[in-house]
Design a protein around this motif. Sequence first.
Motif, PDB file in Angstrom:
ATOM      1  N   ALA A  49      -0.834   8.623   6.553  1.00 32.20           N
ATOM      2  CA  ALA A  49       0.148   9.301   5.709  1.00 32.20           C
ATOM      3  C   ALA A  49       1.122  10.105   6.551  1.00 32.20           C
ATOM      4  CB  ALA A  49      -0.561  10.224   4.715  1.00 32.20           C
TER       5      ALA A  49
ATOM      6  N   SER B 130      -4.844   1.563   0.920  1.00 26.93           N
ATOM      7  CA  SER B 130      -4.251   2.896   0.833  1.00 26.93           C
ATOM      8  C   SER B 130      -5.139   3.956   1.463  1.00 26.93           C
ATOM      9  CB  SER B 130      -3.957   3.241  -0.619  1.00 26.93           C
ATOM     10  OG  SER B 130      -5.158   3.184  -1.360  1.00 26.93           O
TER      11      SER B 130
ATOM     12  N   SER C 249       6.715   2.991  -6.493  1.00 23.97           N
ATOM     13  CA  SER C 249       6.715   4.352  -7.037  1.00 23.97           C
ATOM     14  C   SER C 249       7.727   5.169  -6.259  1.00 23.97           C
ATOM     15  CB  SER C 249       5.326   4.982  -6.899  1.00 23.97           C
ATOM     16  OG  SER C 249       4.378   4.206  -7.574  1.00 23.97           O
TER      17      SER C 249
ATOM     18  N   SER D 152       0.821  -1.215   0.000  1.00 22.15           N
ATOM     19  CA  SER D 152       0.000   0.000   0.000  1.00 22.15           C
ATOM     20  C   SER D 152       0.853   1.262   0.000  1.00 22.15           C
ATOM     21  CB  SER D 152      -0.913   0.012   1.222  1.00 22.15           C
ATOM     22  OG  SER D 152      -1.819  -1.038   1.158  1.00 22.15           O
ATOM     23  N   PHE D 153       2.006   1.176   0.641  1.00 21.05           N
ATOM     24  CA  PHE D 153       2.913   2.327   0.663  1.00 21.05           C
ATOM     25  C   PHE D 153       3.729   2.431  -0.627  1.00 21.05           C
ATOM     26  CE2 PHE D 153       2.932   2.008   5.520  1.00 21.05           C
ATOM     27  CZ  PHE D 153       1.964   2.994   5.629  1.00 21.05           C
ATOM     28  N   GLU D 154       3.399   1.609  -1.593  1.00 19.26           N
ATOM     29  CA  GLU D 154       4.041   1.636  -2.910  1.00 19.26           C
ATOM     30  C   GLU D 154       5.528   1.330  -2.833  1.00 19.26           C
ATOM     31  OE1 GLU D 154       2.022   4.617  -5.706  1.00 19.26           O
ATOM     32  OE2 GLU D 154       1.939   5.604  -3.762  1.00 19.26           O
TER      33      GLU D 154
ATOM     34  N   SER E 195       6.723   8.440  -4.795  1.00 14.37           N
ATOM     35  CA  SER E 195       5.739   8.487  -3.713  1.00 14.37           C
ATOM     36  C   SER E 195       6.414   8.868  -2.395  1.00 14.37           C
ATOM     37  CB  SER E 195       5.064   7.126  -3.579  1.00 14.37           C
ATOM     38  OG  SER E 195       4.260   7.098  -2.435  1.00 14.37           O
ATOM     39  N   VAL E 196       5.683   9.603  -1.565  1.00 20.62           N
ATOM     40  CA  VAL E 196       6.222  10.014  -0.261  1.00 20.62           C
ATOM     41  C   VAL E 196       6.496   8.796   0.616  1.00 20.62           C
ATOM     42  CG1 VAL E 196       5.708  11.346   1.818  1.00 20.62           C
ATOM     43  CG2 VAL E 196       4.990  12.194  -0.415  1.00 20.62           C
ATOM     44  N   THR E 197       5.688   7.775   0.463  1.00 24.77           N
ATOM     45  CA  THR E 197       5.803   6.608   1.340  1.00 24.77           C
ATOM     46  C   THR E 197       6.627   5.474   0.714  1.00 24.77           C
ATOM     47  OG1 THR E 197       3.713   5.787   0.444  1.00 24.77           O
ATOM     48  CG2 THR E 197       3.599   7.084   2.471  1.00 24.77           C
ATOM     49  N   TYR E 198       7.344   5.756  -0.354  1.00 18.74           N
ATOM     50  CA  TYR E 198       8.100   4.696  -1.044  1.00 18.74           C
ATOM     51  C   TYR E 198       9.107   4.008  -0.111  1.00 18.74           C
ATOM     52  CZ  TYR E 198      11.676   2.686  -4.103  1.00 18.74           C
ATOM     53  OH  TYR E 198      12.585   1.851  -4.691  1.00 18.74           O
TER      54      TYR E 198
END
Lengths: 151, 64
Positions: free
Chosen positions: B9, B4, A116, A74-76, A119-122
């Motif tokens: 976040a 997601s 990705s 989910s965090f890519e 992505s911020v969470t990569y």
Amino acid sequence: MSESAFPPPPSAPPPPPPAAPASPAAVPRRGPPGLVAAILAWVFPGLGHFAVGRRGTSLLYALIVTATFLLGMSFEGRLYSPEPGQPLTILATFAVYGAGLLNVAARLISTNPSGSILSVTYEYGCAFLLTAGLMNLLLMLDAYDIATGRK
Amino acid sequence: MLLSSLVPADHFLIMALYAFLISFFFALLWRSEKRERAVLFVKLFLALVVGALAVAWLMYPFPS
């Protein structure tokens, strides 16, 4: 005199020790052999512990490792593959493949197994995916130890 | 993905979630009694979260 007349035999065996309680290793084990338990643990997290009789903890292990892996997706994060000139990707690939069929299924299902990078969470995703695989590798060793009577 | 929309976040929350999963896993793996597991879980969770905050605080002046 009596000692010289009747010397003790030089190779007399020592008296047998008193009967000790049976050790866990001596108790006949039930369940799969260690290698089978380890392979089952690799196939799906917790399956090896389920096979050796640790039913309660096996469900928790399955929940934790699967949740960690799915969060990583989910965090890519990236499902690593070896790359030429990047030797550390070999170790990362080994770690991710530790997740067993979760990793295989994710590679087949995911539209972007490389993650990705924008992505911020990569980076978090990569950490979660690597951790899920390494946790499952530890579960393989633990299931092996339980099945062989070491634990 | 479906998850997601559920995952945080926020950087701190992601770190806390990671610490929770790791602590839970090793408490299960390394201890067998329920109380011992709870104690180890708390220790590991606090060590990971507080340790990360401490390292972040130490690195705050850098790279200036």
